[in-house]
Design a protein around this motif. Structure first.
Motif, PDB file in Angstrom:
ATOM      1  N   UNK A 124      36.766  14.896  12.113  1.00 14.19           N
ATOM      2  CA  UNK A 124      37.141  15.811  13.198  1.00 14.19           C
ATOM      3  C   UNK A 124      35.891  16.551  13.639  1.00 14.19           C
ATOM      4  N   UNK A 125      35.922  17.072  14.849  1.00 12.75           N
ATOM      5  CA  UNK A 125      34.739  17.739  15.397  1.00 12.75           C
ATOM      6  C   UNK A 125      34.391  19.026  14.674  1.00 12.75           C
ATOM      7  N   UNK A 126      35.351  19.595  13.935  1.00  6.31           N
ATOM      8  CA  UNK A 126      35.121  20.912  13.328  1.00  6.31           C
ATOM      9  C   UNK A 126      34.923  20.857  11.809  1.00  6.31           C
ATOM     10  N   UNK A 127      34.743  19.673  11.245  1.00  7.87           N
ATOM     11  CA  UNK A 127      34.559  19.550   9.805  1.00  7.87           C
ATOM     12  C   UNK A 127      33.081  19.353   9.448  1.00  7.87           C
TER      13      UNK A 127
ATOM     14  N   UNK B 155      38.558  27.485  10.351  1.00  9.30           N
ATOM     15  CA  UNK B 155      39.867  27.754   9.757  1.00  9.30           C
ATOM     16  C   UNK B 155      40.024  29.220   9.369  1.00  9.30           C
ATOM     17  N   UNK B 156      38.945  29.822   8.902  1.00  8.15           N
ATOM     18  CA  UNK B 156      39.013  31.199   8.415  1.00  8.15           C
ATOM     19  C   UNK B 156      38.455  31.286   7.006  1.00  8.15           C
TER      20      UNK B 156
ATOM     21  N   UNK C  29      50.395  11.769  16.619  1.00  9.61           N
ATOM     22  CA  UNK C  29      49.951  12.142  17.965  1.00  9.61           C
ATOM     23  C   UNK C  29      48.556  12.741  17.997  1.00  9.61           C
ATOM     24  N   UNK C  30      48.132  13.351  16.900  1.00  9.60           N
ATOM     25  CA  UNK C  30      46.815  13.988  16.872  1.00  9.60           C
ATOM     26  C   UNK C  30      45.742  13.114  16.227  1.00  9.60           C
ATOM     27  N   UNK C  31      46.076  11.879  15.932  1.00 11.68           N
ATOM     28  CA  UNK C  31      45.127  10.980  15.264  1.00 11.68           C
ATOM     29  C   UNK C  31      44.796   9.797  16.156  1.00 11.68           C
TER      30      UNK C  31
ATOM     31  N   UNK D 165      40.691  13.035  14.108  1.00  9.20           N
ATOM     32  CA  UNK D 165      41.717  14.008  14.432  1.00  9.20           C
ATOM     33  C   UNK D 165      41.316  14.774  15.686  1.00  9.20           C
ATOM     34  N   UNK D 166      42.246  14.857  16.633  1.00  9.25           N
ATOM     35  CA  UNK D 166      42.004  15.603  17.868  1.00  9.25           C
ATOM     36  C   UNK D 166      42.721  16.949  17.848  1.00  9.25           C
ATOM     37  N   UNK D 167      43.335  17.279  16.719  1.00 11.34           N
ATOM     38  CA  UNK D 167      44.081  18.532  16.609  1.00 11.34           C
ATOM     39  C   UNK D 167      43.130  19.722  16.615  1.00 11.34           C
ATOM     40  N   UNK D 168      43.646  20.855  17.069  1.00  8.95           N
ATOM     41  CA  UNK D 168      42.876  22.088  17.012  1.00  8.95           C
ATOM     42  C   UNK D 168      42.661  22.463  15.544  1.00  8.95           C
ATOM     43  N   UNK D 169      41.495  23.073  15.245  1.00  9.40           N
ATOM     44  CA  UNK D 169      41.222  23.444  13.848  1.00  9.40           C
ATOM     45  C   UNK D 169      42.237  24.459  13.326  1.00  9.40           C
ATOM     46  N   UNK D 170      43.019  24.057  12.357  1.00  7.93           N
ATOM     47  CA  UNK D 170      44.005  24.962  11.756  1.00  7.93           C
ATOM     48  C   UNK D 170      44.474  24.367  10.435  1.00  7.93           C
TER      49      UNK D 170
END
Length: 311
Positions: free
Chosen positions: A242-245, A196-197, A124-126, A255-260
């Motif tokens: 992904x937008x956050x990598x 991510x942290x 679902x997130x891909x 990936x459309x998932x939130x960064x985690x």
């Protein structure tokens, strides 16, 4: 001679070490300082600005400096330290490309199998975004430039620093741990660290550094670390973006998932379970033994007849 002892094949004055480490590794130090002293909101603005650049151009801009720095490292090792590049690579008479290929296929197979298992369970997130023309350009850029990027990181951290620090402190465990920590710190400015942290990603990066360092010390050469690192980074570029990598690419999936990242399933299990299994596979294939000596043994200067400075 063991892998760390190969540093005795050249000049080892401390000022040479400082110049080489700072000139070649300075880019990683700058990234760490940038991360420490830059406001998080300004970091976010910088990452957003980078996203405005076309993905392939951005990838080239990110990777090209590694080619120049790797060449600079080789030049300094050969002409200032008076060592061969082979002595920075392996204790074997020549580079074992079979080892590079095996480690590459091991991590690539694991990545693809686990990805498609996860994809079959929940996709679902891909988003499937495969574009043959764009992917062909990405593939060409990746196979040309990623060897320089992973080459610099391996030759600098597991090669040059591991060998010279080991010779200075006269043991193997300290350079293994220190270079793994430095490897983690070197990636601190990556956008996924902010997303991510810091401590989560440091566990992952330092754990990966330890894996690559153990490979190098147990196998007496960089070949396995080079193959593993190349396989990991190529798949990261080509398979999912992904937008956050750190890598914004025209990969097959987005990936459309939130960064985690789950601390247990996505960080600790790979580092504490998957990595040891991979080491056992390599140990079985290459008949590793005397783990204590390879990882914790002393580093002593070999007899003079066993080495010579390159003329």
């Amino acid at each position: 001679m063991n892998y760390i002892q190969l540093a005795y094949k050249g000049h080892r004055e401390f000022w040479m070490f400082l110049i080489t480490a700072c000139v070649v590794g300075g880019i990683f130090l700058v990234n760490f300082v940038f991360y420490l002293f830059t406001d998080p909101s300004e970091l976010d603005q910088a990452y957003e600005l980078m996203k405005q650049i076309p993905s392939n151009i951005s990838l080239i801009i990110n990777l090209i400096p590694f080619a120049f720095l790797l060449a600079l490292l080789f030049i300094l090792v050969k002409f200032m330290h008076q060592r061969s590049i082979l002595s920075l690579t392996t204790t074997r008479a020549k580079v074992d490309f079979g080892r590079i290929f095996f480690a590459f296929m091991m991590v690539a197979t694991f990545t693809l199998v686990t990805f498609f298992i996860g994809y079959s369970i929940d996709s679902s997130d891909l988003v499937f975004q495969f574009d043959p023309a764009k992917f062909a350009v990405l593939f060409l850029i990746s196979i040309i430039l990623f060897p320089f990027q992973i080459g610099l990181e391996e030759y600098l951290f597991r090669g040059y620093l591991m060998q010279h620090i080991g010779v200075m402190v006269k043991n193997k465990w300290f350079p293994l741990i220190l270079t793994s920590i430095l490897f983690g710190i070197a990636h601190s400015a990556n956008p996924e660290v902010a997303a991510i942290g810091f401590w989560k990603m440091m566990i992952f990066y330092i754990g990966t550094g330890l894996l690559l360092g153990i490979m190098t010390l147990m196998d007496e050469g960089l070949e396995l670390a080079l193959g593993f690192h190349l396989g990991n980074n190529l798949l990261a570029s080509l398979l999912v973006t992904a937008d956050w990598t750190a890598l914004q690419t025209d990969a097959i999936f987005r990936s459309t998932a939130e960064p985690s990242m789950s601390l247990i399933s996505e960080i600790l299990i790979p580092v504490l379970v998957v990595y040891p299994i991979m080491l056992l596979i390599l140990a079985k294939r290459y008949k590793w033994s005397n783990w204590k000596t390879h990882l914790f043994g002393k580093v002593e200067e070999p007899p003079k007849e066993n080495y010579k400075i390159i003329e």
